[in-house]
Design a protein around this motif. Structure first.
Motif, mmCIF file in Angstrom:
data_model
loop_
_atom_site.group_PDB
_atom_site.id
_atom_site.type_symbol
_atom_site.label_atom_id
_atom_site.label_comp_id
_atom_site.label_asym_id
_atom_site.label_seq_id
_atom_site.Cartn_x
_atom_site.Cartn_y
_atom_site.Cartn_z
ATOM 1 N N GLY A 1 5.595 4.949 9.838
ATOM 2 C CA GLY A 1 5.678 4.280 8.439
ATOM 3 C C GLY A 1 5.774 2.879 8.421
ATOM 4 O O GLY A 1 5.391 2.239 7.763
ATOM 5 N N VAL A 2 6.741 2.306 9.246
ATOM 6 C CA VAL A 2 6.871 0.857 9.329
ATOM 7 C C VAL A 2 5.830 0.025 9.914
ATOM 8 O O VAL A 2 5.307 -0.981 9.274
ATOM 9 C CB VAL A 2 8.369 0.629 10.063
ATOM 10 N N PHE B 1 2.476 1.026 9.945
ATOM 11 C CA PHE B 1 1.097 1.190 9.280
ATOM 12 C C PHE B 1 1.194 0.729 7.507
ATOM 13 O O PHE B 1 0.314 0.786 6.948
ATOM 14 C CB PHE B 1 0.733 2.600 8.965
ATOM 15 N N THR B 2 2.316 0.224 7.474
ATOM 16 C CA THR B 2 2.521 -0.272 6.073
ATOM 17 C C THR B 2 1.905 -1.548 5.827
ATOM 18 O O THR B 2 2.472 -2.683 6.608
ATOM 19 C CB THR B 2 3.957 -0.323 5.432
ATOM 20 N N ASN B 3 0.955 -1.977 4.958
ATOM 21 C CA ASN B 3 0.510 -3.332 4.826
ATOM 22 C C ASN B 3 1.546 -4.373 4.643
ATOM 23 O O ASN B 3 1.558 -5.519 5.126
ATOM 24 C CB ASN B 3 -0.550 -3.296 3.739
ATOM 25 N N LYS B 4 2.368 -4.404 3.732
ATOM 26 C CA LYS B 4 3.396 -5.252 3.112
ATOM 27 C C LYS B 4 4.313 -5.399 4.382
ATOM 28 O O LYS B 4 4.916 -6.539 4.554
ATOM 29 C CB LYS B 4 4.304 -4.829 2.003
ATOM 30 N N VAL B 5 4.799 -4.650 5.310
ATOM 31 C CA VAL B 5 5.425 -4.659 6.329
ATOM 32 C C VAL B 5 4.784 -5.841 7.242
ATOM 33 O O VAL B 5 5.554 -6.719 7.924
ATOM 34 C CB VAL B 5 5.912 -3.358 7.299
ATOM 35 N N ALA C 1 5.501 11.298 -4.665
ATOM 36 C CA ALA C 1 4.516 10.441 -3.703
ATOM 37 C C ALA C 1 3.149 10.624 -4.432
ATOM 38 O O ALA C 1 1.991 9.987 -3.770
ATOM 39 C CB ALA C 1 4.641 11.017 -2.311
ATOM 40 N N ARG D 1 2.745 5.198 -8.743
ATOM 41 C CA ARG D 1 3.043 6.343 -7.827
ATOM 42 C C ARG D 1 4.432 6.968 -8.309
ATOM 43 O O ARG D 1 5.171 6.142 -8.395
ATOM 44 C CB ARG D 1 3.110 5.966 -6.235
ATOM 45 N N GLN E 1 4.156 -0.090 -9.125
ATOM 46 C CA GLN E 1 3.616 -0.890 -8.273
ATOM 47 C C GLN E 1 3.662 -2.420 -8.624
ATOM 48 O O GLN E 1 3.081 -2.457 -9.546
ATOM 49 C CB GLN E 1 2.316 -0.536 -7.750
#
Length: 177
Positions: free
Chosen positions: A75-76, A78-82, A163, A171, A176
């Motif tokens: 999750g960490v 593959f998150t774009n914002k991370v 979700a 969401r 968002q």
């Protein structure tokens, strides 16, 4: 009298657990915190082995290391914002954390100094621990077991509801940016 080798190994795993947990809490990088959580989970599993709780130790490794930690890392990562933002945590809640720490420490010290039966029992368990856990779960504790499964099902339905994708581009109940 205990074997000094076992005592040294116990303190080694206790130190690994406490130091890696402290790194999880005090690290400002979320990826370093997630990887430190791996050592914390393995240290706790090793402490369970020293307590002769082999079933709980294996469950600790399978559920927490194999499931939750891997899910957290994916999750960490593959998150774009991370990947595009600075992952530094600027919020440090020292006062609530210190109060919670002092309360927990007081409770632990009170329990430690008021309990008389810290010596291990002379009686040994007969048979498999896993067999005994399965028997107790499906006989005397079947109602709490089923209640826990209903609670987990409700949490799963709630997570799926939060979700889900709305047609408006939001969401769940949150907006968002």
């Amino acid at each position: 009298m205990t074997n000094p080798t076992y005592t040294a190994i116990f303190y080694l795993f206790a130190a690994i657990t406490v130091l890696s947990a402290a790194f999880v809490v005090f690290s400002r990088n979320i990826i370093y915190s997630a990887f430190s959580l791996l050592f914390t989970f393995f240290g706790v599993a090793a402490l369970y082995v020293f307590l002769s709780a082999d079933f709980i130790a294996v469950t600790q490794v399978v559920v927490y290391v194999g499931g939750i930690l891997v899910l957290l890392l994916f999750g960490v990562m593959f998150t774009n914002k991370v990947m595009t933002t600075d992952l530094k945590a600027d919020v440090l809640n020292v006062v609530p954390g210190a109060l919670l720490f002092l309360g927990t420490l007081a409770g632990l010290l009170y329990t430690f100094y008021t309990t008389n039966g810290w010596m291990p029992s002379e009686t040994m368990l007969e048979g498999s621990v896993v067999e005994r856990i399965g028997f107790e779960t499906m006989s005397r504790f079947v109602l709490p077991f089923e209640m826990a499964s209903i609670l987990l099902l409700a949490a799963l339905i709630g997570a799926a509801f939060l979700a889900r994708y709305d047609a408006k581009g939001a969401r769940g109940n949150s907006e968002q940016p």
